[in-house]
Design an enzyme around this catalytic site. Structure first.
Site, PDB file in Angstrom:
ATOM      1  N   SER A   1     -53.627  57.927  28.056  1.00 25.73           N
ATOM      2  CA  SER A   1     -54.184  59.217  28.035  1.00 25.73           C
ATOM      3  C   SER A   1     -53.287  60.116  28.890  1.00 25.73           C
ATOM      4  O   SER A   1     -52.766  59.809  29.730  1.00 25.73           O
ATOM      5  CB  SER A   1     -55.596  59.043  28.607  1.00 25.73           C
ATOM      6  N   CYS A   2     -53.409  61.243  28.586  1.00 26.29           N
ATOM      7  CA  CYS A   2     -53.075  62.548  29.713  1.00 26.29           C
ATOM      8  C   CYS A   2     -54.382  63.694  29.367  1.00 26.29           C
ATOM      9  O   CYS A   2     -55.265  63.215  28.912  1.00 26.29           O
ATOM     10  CB  CYS A   2     -51.838  62.908  29.428  1.00 26.29           C
ATOM     11  N   LYS A   3     -53.721  64.562  29.839  1.00 26.44           N
ATOM     12  CA  LYS A   3     -54.753  65.931  29.653  1.00 26.44           C
ATOM     13  C   LYS A   3     -55.267  66.029  28.337  1.00 26.44           C
ATOM     14  O   LYS A   3     -56.382  66.261  27.903  1.00 26.44           O
ATOM     15  CB  LYS A   3     -54.398  66.998  30.296  1.00 26.44           C
TER      16      LYS A   3
END
Length: 911
Positions: free
Chosen positions: A828-830
């Site tokens: 995940s990231c933003k």
């Protein structure tokens, strides 16, 4: 688009000799590619066979086109305008020696996201096969054939004949070949895309590459990305359960009966807030039901209120590797935007910070509202008691009725189940919280007068002394209650206008044990009569609570069921009485929590629901994908029911600015997944509705049921077929990699990241100990790398405590350990679009290098190829309608080396 496709198919069906097959990408049919790329494409680029009319012999056959376009030099100002591409034909579109192939080339402008026709050329298959080195140099000319605008170099790429799924050794120079040999909007493996997979995973995009190994052989790598239908079905189910739970909570508050004016007004206010939440959730559900189209929420929609329960950009990605004389290997990862409440913002931080602040302020609120302060562990305990009572009371009633219907020779088996459930019920309620809450509820009744009100006022507490908080002007400090064995008293006899009998709860509670032991004694007596030659020893599991009672006179065969029925009915009534009293007591505890929380507390609950919905949806997607992949792996299935699975979430968020709030949301959301269990069930049919996972439960405990078709279900171990609850152990590791993390490391605070990594390392280490103590190592998958899990964990532990900037080795080690332990991988990231793409492609190439001997000279080339041509750039296109990662040159200077995309694939875009 339909007319174009229909015309192309018609041409393929009618023309044989002298056939003019167009290999082109019509800009009206599909989005153009990114800057500096020309496309040589017609059908999807597929590796297939070309059939010779004379011999009809099938060969694995591929064309490569290398284009030099003069106009691109002017438009793009580049000195190296060479654009390679590869194409072959599907089985339903055979190509013969006298077939002509037309190549049309389009130039693509990134600034305007448009394409323009540059030129065309054509050749026959016979000319290509008979040419020197099977290579042609063709002039690229305008549509009116008046001007030459470039050159097309066409060559045959022979991949060798394929037998039994092996890929033969190719001796030609790799630099003359296109790495990407296949792309499709559909999967190509029938087994992986059967009815089970198609129910949950849809709209797949597939890319196939071929890479050279260290021994100069070739591997085929298939990369497939798919949307998950659970992106919307799980949140909609969860919202429905929240509405149902809050509606029940309102009814429970009303069922508390008459309260004093103070508590009546507080209850009215709390009910009003619950009704507001229910209305908002119902409106959200209505909006979600209207949606059609893709099965994912694009990153550009992450701030939309009505989509806040939907995970951001949830996709599955699978890499399948085929090597000569080796079994295929699969590597899965789920990519999703960090679970966070984007629509509510991060001005005041995320859940972790907000909950901590809320708990510290709740004491002062409780004094102002004349409530007893219950710390988080006690309110959690109250919810657990409420859940246990709600589940066990009807279960005990059903078992009691079943006992009366059982024949005499089967009484003992039913009695054993009844005994176990009743014992769980009794011990769950053996808690001082229930007893003190009953007294507090009594004090909230109208007309109650406390003894403390007639005595002299107490002196104010010392500064460090815990204050005695009052409940409706009642001192909340309690004295221990003595156990009593008197007869039960009905709940409607609780006095509202006189002093409360503090020993009453002990009497009511003990009556359940007494009634159960009476039933046990009678069943034992019946068995003794049926088998006089066998000595019977009555079971007295609750003897420490109360002495058992057994009838003295012999039992007639005719009246035994009637006499047993009287005892069973008494047990049912006692259980119901205790359940009602316990339910009212803990509901009053929760009323006090809600009353002193003001609107802030319910807003936090909404935020927590939102974040949890995103996290649960991702987890359900990963669990289903992992289960489907391991249905034939006996070691994995044994591990699944014995110790559960680890779910490792990799986060690339920075600890700076808004992303701190996102990480704080994500931390709580992932931690809340410990409240989730899974159960595998048998589907009623093989249609999509029957195979869709179903959620049940309340906020304190959810269960996800995963249906399998009959044939797959019957192959499972007994424990799974019998519905055993399966646990998932979530762990989160975060390492920020962007320029904001650079600021945080040099001038800010990274303690949040350090605490998260340390805490979750301990959880991961504990899971490994449980796994190694329970199962043999043969149950785990085998890998080429010889480093064992224990050594990897030691290295991870050292990295977690080491002060090192952007220590991405933490992520690499955690991911490796997860795969070695049959776990579920998440990245995940933003938005799960840019940084996530860099991480996923890097992990894939590292797996090719470490497990499949990817030639080290081609590691970076393979990495760039996946980022430029692979599924992740398609993910970018799906999210923002542009084939560019949202980076700029300044940002990338702060990125670790292997997290930087190739030139031409990034730029300033709205993400």
């Amino acid at each position: 688009m339909r007319d174009y496709k229909r015309g192309l198919i018609k041409t393929a069906q009618t023309l044989q000799s002298g056939d003019d097959r167009s290999i082109m990408r019509d800009p009206a049919c599909r989005q153009p590619r990114r800057v500096k790329k020309l496309t040589v494409d017609g059908h999807k680029m597929v590796t297939d066979h070309i059939i010779s009319p004379s011999s009809r012999k099938a060969q694995h056959f591929l064309f490569a086109c290398q284009t030099t376009a003069d106009q691109i030099i002017i438009k793009q100002r580049t000195r190296d305008p060479v654009f390679p591409s590869g194409v072959s034909f599907p089985l339903d579109c055979p190509v013969y020696n006298d077939t002509f192939i037309k190549v049309s080339v389009y130039g693509v402008s990134d600034e305007q996201q448009s394409s323009n026709f540059l030129g065309t050329s054509r050749f026959s298959v016979a000319d290509l096969l008979h040419s020197k080195d099977q290579q042609l140099s063709l002039s690229l000319r305008t549509a009116d054939d008046s001007v030459t605008v470039g050159t097309v170099l066409v060559s045959r790429m022979k991949m060798g004949e394929i037998e039994d799924g092996e890929v033969d050794h190719i001796t030609a120079d790799m630099h003359q070949k296109c790495t990407l040999v296949y792309e499709s909007s559909h999967g190509i493996n029938d087994k992986e895309n059967g009815p089970i997979m198609n129910t949950v995973f849809q709209n797949a995009v597939c890319k196939v590459y071929r890479f050279q190994t260290v021994d100069s052989k070739w591997m085929l790598v298939r990369e497939q990305m798919a949307e998950c239908t659970l992106s919307f079905s799980i949140p909609k189910q969860l919202i429905g359960l929240c509405i149902q739970e809050d509606t029940c909570r309102i009814q429970e508050l009303k069922d508390l009966g008459e309260l004093s004016p103070h508590w009546h007004n507080l209850r009215k206010d709390v009910i009003s807030r619950y009704e507001q939440i229910i209305k908002e959730y119902q409106d959200t559900l209505v909006e979600l039901e209207k949606l059609t189209g893709p099965s994912f929420k694009p990153s550009c929609s992450k701030g939309q209120k009505y989509l806040e329960f939907i995970p951001i950009n949830l996709h599955t990605q699978r890499m399948r590797v085929t090597c000569p004389r080796k079994t295929d290997s699969c590597y899965d990862v789920v990519t999703v935007g960090a679970p966070a409440a984007h629509s509510q913002g991060f001005k005041n931080g995320g859940l972790q910070k907000l909950l901590s602040k809320y708990e510290s302020e709740k004491k002062s609120y409780s004094t102002a509202y004349q409530c007893i302060y219950y710390p988080p562990e006690q309110t959690t305990k109250a919810r657990e008691i409420l859940s246990v009572v709600s589940q066990l009371q009807p279960h005990i009633t059903a078992l009691a009725d079943q006992l009366l219907q059982s024949p005499r020779d089967a009484l003992r088996d039913t009695l054993k189940s009844l005994e176990d459930k009743t014992e769980q019920f009794v011990h769950a309620l053996k808690d001082e919280l229930v007893k003190s809450a009953l007294l507090a509820l009594h004090a909230a009744r109208p007309g109650y007068v406390s003894k403390s009100q007639t005595s002299a006022p107490s002196s104010p507490p010392e500064p460090n002394e815990e204050p005695n908080v009052v409940c409706n002007n009642v001192n909340s400090s309690q004295t221990p209650l003595k156990e009593s064995k008197a007869s039960p008293v009905r709940s409607d006899s609780i006095p509202h206008h006189k002093e409360y009998d503090e020993e009453e709860w002990d009497r009511v509670w003990a009556s359940v044990a007494k009634s159960l032991n009476s039933v046990i004694a009678m069943v034992e007596k019946l068995q003794e009569q049926d088998n006089n030659n066998q000595e019977s020893t009555p079971c007295q599991t609750l003897a420490d609570v109360i002495t058992s009672h057994s009838p003295d006179r012999p039992m007639d065969v005719v009246d035994w069921r009637d006499q047993l029925g009287v005892l069973v009915q008494s047990l049912k009534e006692c259980v119901l009485d205790v359940a009602e009293r316990a339910r009212h007591s803990v509901i009053f505890v929760l009323l006090q929590e809600a009353a002193c929380s003001t609107a802030q507390g319910l807003q936090l609950q909404q935020r927590r629901d939102t974040v949890f919905s995103q996290a649960l949806t991702a987890l359900a997607c990963g669990f289903v994908m992992r289960l489907y992949a391991g249905l034939e792996d006996k070691g994995f299935l044994r591990q699944l029911h014995a110790v559960g699975l680890v779910a490792q979430f990799e986060s690339l968020l920075s600890t700076y600015s808004e992303e701190i709030g996102m990480l704080e949301d994500m931390e709580v959301g992932i931690s809340d997944l410990t409240r989730v269990t899974f159960r595998i069930t048998e589907a009623l049919s093989e249609d999509s509705a029957s195979l869709t996972p179903i959620i049940s439960g309340r906020r304190d405990r959810y269960t996800v049921e995963v249906p399998l078709p009959h044939d797959a279900f019957q192959t499972l171990p007994d424990e799974l077929r019998q519905g055993k609850l399966l646990h998932v152990i979530p762990v989160l590791f975060n390492v920020g990699i962007n320029e904001q993390q650079t600021i945080a490391e040099r001038f800010g605070d990274i303690s949040l990241q350090e605490r998260i990594n340390q805490k979750n390392f301990e959880i991961l280490e504990g899971y490994y100990k449980s796994l190694s103590n329970t199962l043999p190592s043969e149950c785990l998958p085998s890998f080429q790398t010889q480093t064992d899990i224990k050594e990897l964990l030691e290295t991870l532990g050292q990295n977690v405590v080491t002060k090192k900037r952007k220590n991405v080795e933490i992520l690499w080690l955690a991911g490796t350990i997860c795969r070695r332990m049959n776990g579920i991988r998440f990245t995940s990231c933003k938005s799960a679009k840019d940084r996530t793409s860099m991480s996923v492609t890097l992990e894939q190439c590292c797996l090719l290098r470490d497990e499949h001997q990817l030639n080290k000279d081609y590691f970076v080339r393979a990495l760039d190829c996946m980022r430029r041509e692979g599924c992740r750039i398609e993910n970018v296109q799906k999210n923002i309608k542009c084939r560019k990662y949202a980076f700029n040159m300044l940002q990338l200077m702060a990125f670790p080396k292997y997290y930087r995309p190739p030139d031409g694939t990034y730029g300033k875009v709205d993400s």
